[in-house]
Design an enzyme around this catalytic site. Structure first.
Site, PDB file in Angstrom:
ATOM      1  N   ASP A 148       1.314  22.244  32.848  1.00  0.00           N
ATOM      2  CA  ASP A 148       0.978  22.974  31.617  1.00  0.00           C
ATOM      3  C   ASP A 148      -0.541  22.963  31.408  1.00  0.00           C
ATOM      4  O   ASP A 148      -1.133  21.906  31.270  1.00  0.00           O
ATOM      5  CB  ASP A 148       1.693  22.288  30.434  1.00  0.00           C
ATOM      6  N   HIS A 221       7.919  32.917  29.810  1.00  0.00           N
ATOM      7  CA  HIS A 221       6.831  32.454  28.933  1.00  0.00           C
ATOM      8  C   HIS A 221       5.484  33.032  29.365  1.00  0.00           C
ATOM      9  O   HIS A 221       4.688  33.460  28.530  1.00  0.00           O
ATOM     10  CB  HIS A 221       6.806  30.915  28.949  1.00  0.00           C
TER      11      HIS A 221
HETATM   12  C1  HEM Z   1       1.294  29.098  29.914  1.00  0.00           C
HETATM   13  C2  HEM Z   1       4.259  25.536  28.538  1.00  0.00           C
HETATM   14  C3  HEM Z   1       3.908  26.991  23.919  1.00  0.00           C
HETATM   15  C4  HEM Z   1       0.630  30.252  25.276  1.00  0.00           C
HETATM   16  C5  HEM Z   1       2.163  28.038  29.936  1.00  0.00           C
HETATM   17  C6  HEM Z   1       2.639  27.397  31.132  1.00  0.00           C
HETATM   18  C7  HEM Z   1       3.464  26.399  30.740  1.00  0.00           C
HETATM   19  C8  HEM Z   1       3.518  26.410  29.305  1.00  0.00           C
HETATM   20  C9  HEM Z   1       4.202  25.425  31.630  1.00  0.00           C
HETATM   21  C10 HEM Z   1       2.281  27.806  32.564  1.00  0.00           C
HETATM   22  C11 HEM Z   1       1.071  27.124  33.108  1.00  0.00           C
HETATM   23  C12 HEM Z   1      -0.199  27.397  32.345  1.00  0.00           C
HETATM   24  O1  HEM Z   1      -0.873  28.406  32.584  1.00  0.00           O
HETATM   25  O2  HEM Z   1      -0.502  26.602  31.486  1.00  0.00           O
HETATM   26  C13 HEM Z   1       4.404  25.620  27.160  1.00  0.00           C
HETATM   27  C14 HEM Z   1       5.264  24.763  26.372  1.00  0.00           C
HETATM   28  C15 HEM Z   1       5.154  25.175  25.083  1.00  0.00           C
HETATM   29  C16 HEM Z   1       4.241  26.292  25.042  1.00  0.00           C
HETATM   30  C17 HEM Z   1       6.104  23.620  26.933  1.00  0.00           C
HETATM   31  C18 HEM Z   1       5.854  24.662  23.843  1.00  0.00           C
HETATM   32  C19 HEM Z   1       7.008  24.117  23.873  1.00  0.00           C
HETATM   33  C20 HEM Z   1       3.014  28.019  23.882  1.00  0.00           C
HETATM   34  C21 HEM Z   1       2.654  28.758  22.714  1.00  0.00           C
HETATM   35  C22 HEM Z   1       1.720  29.677  23.103  1.00  0.00           C
HETATM   36  C23 HEM Z   1       1.514  29.515  24.523  1.00  0.00           C
HETATM   37  C24 HEM Z   1       3.220  28.501  21.309  1.00  0.00           C
HETATM   38  C25 HEM Z   1       0.978  30.730  22.298  1.00  0.00           C
HETATM   39  C26 HEM Z   1       1.063  30.917  21.008  1.00  0.00           C
HETATM   40  C27 HEM Z   1       0.521  30.190  26.639  1.00  0.00           C
HETATM   41  C28 HEM Z   1      -0.414  30.996  27.418  1.00  0.00           C
HETATM   42  C29 HEM Z   1      -0.201  30.684  28.751  1.00  0.00           C
HETATM   43  C30 HEM Z   1       0.830  29.670  28.766  1.00  0.00           C
HETATM   44  C31 HEM Z   1      -1.435  31.981  26.859  1.00  0.00           C
HETATM   45  C32 HEM Z   1      -0.942  31.269  29.979  1.00  0.00           C
HETATM   46  C33 HEM Z   1      -0.335  32.578  30.380  1.00  0.00           C
HETATM   47  C34 HEM Z   1      -1.056  33.127  31.592  1.00  0.00           C
HETATM   48  O3  HEM Z   1      -2.092  33.759  31.408  1.00  0.00           O
HETATM   49  O4  HEM Z   1      -0.599  32.904  32.708  1.00  0.00           O
HETATM   50  N1  HEM Z   1       2.720  27.415  28.829  1.00  0.00           N
HETATM   51  N2  HEM Z   1       3.792  26.524  26.323  1.00  0.00           N
HETATM   52  N3  HEM Z   1       2.316  28.509  24.967  1.00  0.00           N
HETATM   53  N4  HEM Z   1       1.231  29.396  27.476  1.00  0.00           N
HETATM   54 FE1  HEM Z   1       2.544  27.995  26.910  1.00  0.00          FE
END
Ligand code: HEM
Length: 354
Positions: A148, A221
């Site tokens: 993450d 996601h």
């Molecule tokens: C990407 C987990 C909540 C925005 C990711 C990734 C994971 C992850 C595993 C893929 C790896 C990375 O690029 O970091 C989670 C978990 C969350 C959560 C476990 C809550 C339980 C959120 C929320 C937002 C968000 C609430 C926005 C309001 C993003 C964004 C990316 C991302 C912008 C990158 C997308 C990209 O450009 O590839 N998240 N996330 N995440 N997450 Fe989350």
């Protein structure tokens, strides 16, 4: 761009340890809170300097209603209450919070010491409504087992995504931070095959590669959170998520923290996650991630905290401006004279009775 004040260390890389404190200010607690805000840099230095290599930092942020209670003068242009989101299946509540302390370090000890000092200074002035201890899991993975933070912007891109530029000159170098606490039903999650989990996230689990576009579902996601402006420019935020949990109660979660130069980017992502996109009813990650808190704060610069604006002048609010100019200098003269003659605190026109 206007001269940028020194930003708080929001762009520092993820650390192995963190403590997140959210507090509400009690009625009448404003002045003690102002004192703490002015002292917070020094308190962090007192603890951090004694433990070189521990990388102790604290980012301090202030909610919208608290801002009006604490400061006179200008307010960050986009500071407002977290709206909350009610989707067809999943909801993100808006929960109370006036102050947010994001404490990070290599180990828990110094983080805990700083949290204790903050807690002691807030006692009687504010109530800590959420306290979460974050830790680094294997390879920066969340408790769903996925890495993450990979696609966070880096270098100048990170600063551009997270820090206010010259669009709000009074607050250049500041940031907006959304925090949300999510819990995961791990039994249900672990019942999915790895391939199914990868389609929920949009990346491979072991090696953390993004799935090709023709394989990555629209409700994954990553697909939901990849957003662009009308001209095709990608909009980004700087995330500092940490896992947390307690074995006895079976609570396993992700503390979501995202800094952005404008809260509108984070809010657009949340709208897409909870209310859906043109291609997806909602973000599939929400079937396995339940939002239990949600608050928006403003993160001012170090310089702002070290030299706070005046408190709102509630006492003088009814005095006509014309008389104010006459009265103020006299009051100040009295106070200065009293301070010189008896070393008292010289509060207003209070005089010693003897
Ligand atoms: C990407 C987990 C909540 C925005 C990711 C990734 C994971 C992850 C595993 C893929 C790896 C990375 O690029 O970091 C989670 C978990 C969350 C959560 C476990 C809550 C339980 C959120 C929320 C937002 C968000 C609430 C926005 C309001 C993003 C964004 C990316 C991302 C912008 C990158 C997308 C990209 O450009 O590839 N998240 N996330 N995440 N997450 Fe989350």
């Amino acid at each position: 761009m206007d001269a940028m004040g020194e930003p708080q260390p929001i762009l520092d890389p993820l650390t192995p340890s963190a403590i997140f404190l959210v507090a509400t200010i009690d009625s009448g607690g404003e002045s003690a809170v102002r004192d703490l805000l002015a002292d917070i840099s020094g308190l962090r230095r007192s603890i951090g300097f004694r433990v070189p290599g521990e990388g102790l930092t604290c980012v301090t942020s202030i909610g919208s209603a608290a801002w009006d209670r604490l400061f006179a003068g200008p307010k960050p242009a986009e500071l407002h209450e977290f709206p909350g989101y009610n989707g067809p299946i999943h909801s993100a509540p808006a929960t109370p919070g006036d102050l947010f302390f994001h404490i990070r370090g290599e180990t828990q000890g110094p983080c805990f010491e700083l949290a204790m000092v903050i807690g002691a200074r807030l006692r009687g002035a504010a109530t800590i409504v959420d306290e979460t201890v974050g830790f680094r899991y294997f390879e920066q993975r969340d408790l769903l087992g996925f890495v993450d933070g990979t696609e966070n912007p880096e270098g100048p891109g990170a600063a551009a995504a997270a820090l206010i530029g010259d669009e709000d000159p009074e607050f250049t170098g500041g940031s907006y931070v959304v925090v949300q606490k999510y819990t995961h039903p791990l039994d249900q999650w672990n019942a999915l095959s790895i391939e199914e989990q990868e389609r929920v996230i949009g990346r491979t689990k072991l090696a953390d590669y993004e799935l090709p576009d023709d394989v990555k579902p629209a409700d994954s996601h990553v697909a939901v959170n990849t957003i662009t402006d009308a001209d095709g420019t990608e909009r980004q935020i700087v995330r500092a998520n940490m896992p947390f949990g307690t074995i006895g109660t079976g609570e396993f979660g992700t503390y979501y923290v995202a800094y952005a130069a404008t809260p509108s980017v984070t809010e657009r992502m949340l709208e897409r996650m909870f209310l859906g996109t043109e291609e997806a009813a909602y973000d599939r990650i929400l079937d396995f991630s339940f939002a239990v808190t949600g608050t928006l704060f403003f993160t001012p610069t170090v310089d702002f905290l070290d030299d706070l604006p005046d408190a709102p002048d509630t006492a003088g609010a009814e005095i006509e401006p014309a008389t104010l100019t006459e009265i103020v200098p006299v009051e100040r003269a009295n106070a200065a004279a009293a301070a010189r003659s008896d070393g008292s605190l010289a509060i207003g026109t209070m005089k010693r009775s003897n």
